[in-house]
Scaffold this active site. Structure first.
Site, PDB file in Angstrom:
ATOM      1  N   ASN A   7       0.822  -1.216   0.000  1.00  0.00           N
ATOM      2  CA  ASN A   7       0.000   0.000   0.000  1.00  0.00           C
ATOM      3  C   ASN A   7       0.853   1.263   0.000  1.00  0.00           C
ATOM      4  OD1 ASN A   7      -2.007  -1.845   0.216  1.00  0.00           O
ATOM      5  ND2 ASN A   7      -2.835  -1.082   2.149  1.00  0.00           N
ATOM      6  N   ILE A   8       0.289   2.323  -0.570  1.00  0.00           N
ATOM      7  CA  ILE A   8       1.001   3.607  -0.608  1.00  0.00           C
ATOM      8  C   ILE A   8       1.565   3.938   0.751  1.00  0.00           C
ATOM      9  CG2 ILE A   8       0.741   6.099  -0.810  1.00  0.00           C
ATOM     10  CD1 ILE A   8      -0.456   5.758  -3.299  1.00  0.00           C
ATOM     11  N   LYS A   9       0.726   3.760   1.757  1.00  0.00           N
ATOM     12  CA  LYS A   9       1.091   4.145   3.124  1.00  0.00           C
ATOM     13  C   LYS A   9       2.457   3.594   3.547  1.00  0.00           C
ATOM     14  CE  LYS A   9      -0.669   3.979   7.798  1.00  0.00           C
ATOM     15  NZ  LYS A   9      -1.363   3.086   8.710  1.00  0.00           N
ATOM     16  N   GLY A  10       2.730   2.361   3.166  1.00  0.00           N
ATOM     17  CA  GLY A  10       4.044   1.794   3.441  1.00  0.00           C
ATOM     18  C   GLY A  10       4.308   1.529   4.908  1.00  0.00           C
ATOM     19  N   VAL A  11       5.568   1.608   5.290  1.00  0.00           N
ATOM     20  CA  VAL A  11       5.950   1.278   6.659  1.00  0.00           C
ATOM     21  C   VAL A  11       7.300   1.916   6.958  1.00  0.00           C
ATOM     22  CG1 VAL A  11       7.153  -0.882   6.065  1.00  0.00           C
ATOM     23  CG2 VAL A  11       6.110  -0.647   8.314  1.00  0.00           C
TER      24      VAL A  11
END
Ligand code: B12
Ligand code: B12
Ligand SMILES: Cc1ncc(COP(=O)(O)O)c(C=O)c1O
Ligand SMILES: Cc1ncc(COP(=O)(O)O)c(C=O)c1O
Lengths: 520, 245, 520, 245
Positions: D123-127
């Protein structure tokens, strides 16, 4: 507990009102649809159990056969009891067997046949509900005789070996070590099965299958232990999933005491179709209400995918919705184990005080509900020493804010499903906190206008704002938008949609009739 | 009986291990941790936590399965090979058989100043609800206290005509307890002819009770010892056994 | 901290008054005696260091020689500086060497010789005290430049490998990991040595020898780390024992920042003669006062031999006595690290609330003292998971009650002297509690007349009663009775008595003169 | 380099161990615990804590010294054998070399519903402050979500013409992650000719990254993987390597 947050009463009332407005259309949806699971649950209440040689339950075979021939929208009880009434088989199992072999013609009975079918069906289901009633009375008797846990919060422990015969001694050991409530975690994947497995099982992954026989075995074992301990040990399992209504029925029949049952969990975390879930949920809660089973809602889950500070108000909103749906389904406050959790990143400055604010907010919004307080999971790591410490502060927050049911955290949360020794260490942790700080809430007085009170007010205000948006958009659209747990779930997607039907005008389901009618 | 460690299923063999390696944290360090776990018999092993401390050390938590079998029948423990007596039986035995008070000299030797353990055994107050040896009418107890040099102890044992010498050792860093005990037993062997040497008893939370031979003492008592056990042992060793001999 | 206990101000005043009455005769004792340790400390301040080839320090050789020839009661400085003044040797070391060889005749100088000796001695000791002053100024500069820890409590960690060269990297690592104060634990037995070992040492048991060189090495290492961290890291060691005055002098000369220094510890826990201890104690505290060193008293120790609930008031009494003696010796409140500890059996009902009451009592009795809060030790077991939990609650009590210096507890307390990883885990524990609950004292408001307030009042009342008994009996007799830590210590027994002398009329000690006089 | 566990002194070899044995607590049980510790290489070993749980189990904490040596030179780790690229370099490589979008299909297979890990990668959000693969303009990401049956995954990979299939497995009880991964890789081998099989990547916190061969996948990513590592690997494996071949 005296009020410590000085919440704005008008705002609290407004929040409840908005939740009712948001929930009403969904109740309407539930009242105007049925699902294969509701129908199967009805047959189970009517006494149909067992499975075919492939392990497919007779309720599934029978409902499939009816649906194939006449559709779901009329309810299966008319066709089924019509067939029985006209003498197609002597009992439900025989009928299911014949139906599976393709040798029954189902029709929606009309006229006299209808009357006969309804009489037969109503009697059968009423018998089932009476068993549920007897189980409830049995629980009440046992609680009276053996007593409730001497302290609050009740201590709630999970077992999750995957094998009912390992679970039983572990559960008994946990009870002896101080657990008031035992939850048997379910095998991964069971919630996506559109049937309830049969018999005693030993092959679950990270949990044990929920089956009627497993329920019975565990309840019997814990009854024994309850007597030994002189304290009624409660048993919990999971309703949520594609078989919510059926599992609720089995739980009622086998005297489970609590059930995980959330109005939105299946939608958000198992991608089950929203309509299916809402319909199933209402029916299952009606049965829980009847059975005196305390539901456990699943707000804790949001905080595993969303951030516990940013999304704190979504927990509040969900609690208010769960409360509304539960009340509507006949559950009194005393059966409302609304969930919330200690999931703030422990590295966040003042995280513990934020937890206190959130936990106290739930406590003061729902003063009569047996709130279920869930331990840290997301920010647990393989550092088991730190894990045990964090669990201790979770326990402390529970004590300081007067939580009702404490799900005991495990130091190995990030590593394995709990080991025997993990539970022992965890219980020792709980006991230390309860015994050494039991009365400390006396000295916990959030400063007026201070950090804790301010935070609680903020979360409540955010919840009201969100509820306003939801009442504008409609709950189903909000769910589709990713409002809860950052999961986007549109109403026309998700598992189990094909098992849903809008009720036809001649829809008939004796369980629905009895439960909605209130009499039995 | 053959058993294995139990995580959550019979025979699963699961154990938890933690340790520090003097290496900075990186993949190689985790591999090193797994190598060590492997040598300890963990297979499979999972490094579930690794944290660098300062610049050159990493702490690891490892979980895994060991296939070692534990044979409980092959466990050798120092079982209590004497009956546990009530205080009055201890007194009676001393009175009737020894016909004089039994003399016990106690001390914390070397630089060890942890007297709570020996006091728990000797002082009236006792421990775990049991009175200490001073409470036994037929025992005469001389408690020399903390940090007693070995020569002083030997001298006091001689002067008091001790039947038994009770020595406590709590500090174990660099095996201090073992060194001190050996020094003590050697000194007694030197100072007394074998027949007149008092019974030598040591105790402390970190002793291995099976090491009497190596340490040259008659008996070792570990964690959680109670005064009654010690009194009963003294009767057994000094009276019953003498009678037998 | 605002007052939370509503203590009775009259009773507090009464307690202080009684402590002064009880302490006065002991101060008189201290002023009228000297000890070999006081005399050796004086020679150390005058610049005499080093040891003979057997490792016996020159100060010991020299003092022994003087005592043998002329006795201790005149002080050794007259004879020593008399010998130097008359040209017996060029400097103190040379004199000590000759004295050791038996080739110096010591006399108590009189007349002109006396004047010359006094001038020489005073100058030498004044030089030493000026070095102490310089060290103090140095500390003040460094603190100004680098800064104090940003938070209270200061985090106090021990190292105890026995080897200064292992201690150093461990101490530096601890500081980098967050320690504000490093204490180097001393080898077992050092406190019973009637001399201070020399040089860098690697052979301690469960601690490292306190030597001037070890002090210097560690202080230098921590200075480096302080610069690296931009925060002045303090260093602690132990004064108590037969060499209290000497170690105090060396600590002042090497810029240690804190010193374990209790008025009664040596008596009670090392069976050192009471008179010896009180004399040594006063002198050592005068030097600490001069050096700006914070003392750490040892009340925590009582609770390892006595019960922490039953004996809570003995801690209070001892704190009041320590305060009185400290003030008398010139120590301001800001240098009074009075000790207390979290040592209640954790299985005792409400143990944590009792701890809060005790800790808050100390806090409110000594509002301006940098209280040292000591972790659980006695009830720590080999269960390291539980141990870390208990340490977390200890940390919490420290935060809630505003303690000043937090000695960090180790989960392996009952097992080993701390490992590197134990310290790391312990610091992580402290950090979690400080960061997540830092402001929680805001919400900690003991209920008026509630459990916590009542308990504090009870302990204070018991302390006053005990002080009354002590003023009746005399402090020395009370100590002989086992009032503190259940240890019975009569005034004419115990180690080191032969190193004590009542001061003769012509007693002269330049350090005593300078310190008592106040000027230097 | 040869190292040993470090308690508080170089080379002391000290470790901590805990486990449960299915026996009630008594001396023999402690002996059994020592026997196990001995087999793990602890010598000397100290049982510092023992607690009976229920009637038939005892939990032990043991400290002791192991003499095992760890040779860091003999550690085999899956080192990152590809350069770590910035997003723009990943995009540039795909654009210039592949000349079409690189297609990634991701899923949690079997009954595993733990999507947070795969979402963190995709996801765009990432980590950990890094954006996920969706953020890379030249990647096309299809995230099938949780509890995807293997046949559905194979079908989707075919339909989407996946260059790489990314599979997450978090639940490890009874080796669920290993079974599911093997089933998955076998299904891909069956469904695709070797040359057209998408790159198979699995990830999850409890995988051993060295097991690619056994599991039939191209790469395994463990705890704390970041999206950039995965993107860089994809470029390396699908573009750089192809070029080389
Ligand atoms: C109390 C205590 C002290 C007190 C001692 C007071 C006193 N008068 O005894 C004080 C505060 C003075 C102290 C000081 C120090 N201590 Co200390 N102390 C402890 C503590 C907290 C408890 C020990 C205790 O009293 N246990 C209770 C008694 C009843 O148990 P026990 O000793 O095991 O005795 C039982 C059995 O073992 C047996 N037994 C014991 N002796 C004998 C003898 C015989 C003949 C028999 C039959 C049986 C027997 O029977 C007893 C009853 O069941 C422990 C930590 C812990 N929680 O264990 C550290 C500990 C023992 N101390 C330790 C150390 C290092 C010190 C110091 C050197 C430094 C420091 N850390 O402060 C100093 C100096 C001491 C010295 N010179 O020896 C270490 C030892 C490390 C090691 N394994 O080598 C420990 C483990 C703490 C630690 N982790 O650092 N300590
Ligand atoms: C969040 C969570 C949940 C959420 C999941 C929500 C969701 N949509 O994912 C909910 C609440 C629904 C849930 C449910 C259950 N869970 Co759960 N859950 C967790 C928890 C708390 C965190 C997992 C997580 O999100 N980690 C954060 C992510 C970012 O880390 P990660 O997964 O390791 O991913 C990283 C790397 O591994 C890697 N990676 C991972 N996958 C992939 C894939 C590829 C291709 C690549 C390149 C890299 C990669 O990159 C990621 C980023 O660095 C853990 C406990 C814990 N603290 O670890 C338990 C845990 C994983 N759950 C567990 C279990 C058993 C369950 C349940 C069966 C019962 C229960 N205990 O509630 C149910 C059913 C789940 C099911 N059917 O699978 C167990 C698994 C035990 C085991 N080892 O077998 C754990 C360990 C808890 C426990 N001790 O019991 N859970
Ligand atoms: C309300 C609720 N239902 C069900 C579950 C478990 O669902 P499943 O069996 O699908 O993992 C949870 C998860 O903890 C839950 O919170
Ligand atoms: C005040 C004080 N001094 C000294 C010590 C240590 O003394 P020793 O070195 O004799 O063990 C302690 C023990 O912690 C103490 O509290």
């Amino acid at each position: 507990m005296t009020a410590k947050l000085a919440l704005d009463a008008d705002q609290v009332a407004r929040a409840r009102e908005l939740a009712a407005i948001a929930g009403a259309p969904v109740v309407e949806l539930a009242r105007s649809h049925t699902t294969v699971a509701v129908e199967r649950a009805t047959l189970r209440l009517a006494g149909l159990g067992g499975a075919d040689p492939d392990g497919i339950p007779w309720v599934n075979r029978l409902v499939s056969a009816v649906v194939e021939q006449v559709g779901l929208e009329h309810g299966v009880s008319g066709p089924v009891f019509g067939a029985l009434a006209r003498g197609d088989s002597t009992d439900l199992v025989a009928l299911a067997q014949r139906a599976a072999a393709g040798s029954v013609d189902f029709t929606v009975p009309a006229g006299k046949a209808r009357t006969a079918a309804h009489r037969l069906g109503t009697r059968a289901v009423r018998d089932g509900l009476r068993t549920v009633d007897r189980r409830r009375a049995e629980r009440e008797r046992l609680v009276k005789r053996l007593g409730d846990p001497p302290q609050r919060p009740w201590i709630y422990l999970i077992v999750a070996t995957g094998d009912i015969y390992e679970d039983i001694p572990q559960a008994q050991a946990a009870a002896r070590a101080g657990a008031d409530v035992i939850a048997v975690i379910r095998s991964t994947g069971q919630s996506l099965l559109d049937y309830v497995p049969e018999g005693a099982t030993r092959e679950g992954f990270a949990g044990t299958y929920a089956t009627r026989e497993n329920f019975r075995l565990m309840r019997a074992a814990l009854d024994e232990t309850s007597k030994e301990l002189g304290r009624y040990v409660r048993l919990t399992n999971y309703a949520s999933g594609l078989c919510m209504p059926e599992i609720a029925a089995l739980a009622g029949l086998e005297r489970l005491d609590m059930m995980l049952n959330d109005s939105m969990y299946g939608i958000l975390f198992r991608d089950i179709n929203p309509v299916r879930t809402f319909v199933d949920q209402r029916f299952s809660r009606q049965i829980h209400a009847r059975a005196g089973i305390i539901i456990n809602t699943g707000e804790d889950n949001y905080l595993t995918t969303a951030d516990a500070v940013e999304a704190a108000h979504t927990v509040t909103v969900s609690q208010l919705l769960n409360e509304f749906f539960a009340h509507e389904a006949g559950l009194p406050d005393a059966q409302l184990g609304l969930g919330h959790a200690f999931e703030i990143n422990p590295d966040v400055k003042d995280s513990f005080r934020l937890e206190l604010a959130h936990a106290l907010l739930a406590r003061e919004l729902f003063p009569d509900a047996p709130l279920k307080w869930m331990p840290p999971t997301k920010h647990m790591t393989g550092d088991v020493f730190r894990g045990n410490l964090l669990d201790g502060f979770f326990n402390l927050a529970g004590v300081l804010t007067g939580q009702s049911i404490l799900l005991v955290g495990m130091m190995t949360e990030a590593v394995v499903t709990p080991w025997l020794s993990d539970r022992d260490i965890a219980l020792q942790n709980v006991r230390y906190v309860l015994d050494s700080c039991g009365g400390l809430h006396e000295d916990f007085v959030p400063a007026p206008g201070g950090f804790v009170q301010k935070r609680a007010a903020t979360v409540l205000a955010e919840a009201v704002t969100l509820l306003e948006r939801i009442t504008d958009e409609g709950l189903l659209s909000s769910i589709a938008d990713g409002t809860f747990g950052i999961m986007k779930r549109p109403p026309d997607k998700g598992r189990g949609l094909d098992g849903v039907a809008r009720r036809a005008d001649d829809f008939w389901n004796p369980a629905v009739a009895l439960l909605d009618g209130g009499a039995a | 009986m053959i058993v294995r460690p139990y995580g959550d299923t019979t025979g699963d063999g699961m154990v938890q291990v933690s340790f520090t390696l003097p290496v900075p944290h990186d993949r190689r360090a985790e591999g090193a941790a797994l190598q060590l776990a492997g040598k300890m018999g963990l297979d499979p092993a999972m490094v579930v936590h690794a944290k660098q401390m300062g610049t050159g050390f990493t702490f690891f938590v490892v979980y895994g399965r060991v296939s070692h079998l534990v044979d409980t029948d092959r466990v050798t423990v120092v079982e209590r090979d004497f009956p546990l007596l009530a205080a009055k039986d201890v007194n009676a035995a001393v009175r009737s058989r020894l016909r004089r008070k039994l003399v016990v000299v106690g001390a914390c030797i070397g630089t060890d100043a942890h007297t709570v353990g020996i006091d728990a055994i000797l002082n009236i107050k006792g421990v775990a609800g049991e009175k200490g040896l001073e409470y036994y009418r037929e025992l005469r107890v001389v408690n020399l206290g903390a940090q007693v040099p070995v020569p002083d102890l030997v001298r006091a044992a001689g002067a008091e005509k001790a039947d038994a010498v009770l020595v406590s050792q709590v500090v174990t860093q660099r095996d201090a307890h073992l060194h001190n005990t050996r020094e003590m037993s050697a000194a007694f062997r030197e100072a007394f002819p074998a027949a007149r040497r008092p019974l030598l008893v040591v105790g402390g939370p970190r002793f291995d009770e099976a090491m009497t031979g190596e340490l040259g003492v008659d008996r070792i008592f570990g964690r959680g010892t109670t005064p009654r056990e010690v009194a009963s042992y003294l009767v057994h060793a000094l009276i019953e056994r003498k009678k037998a001999a």
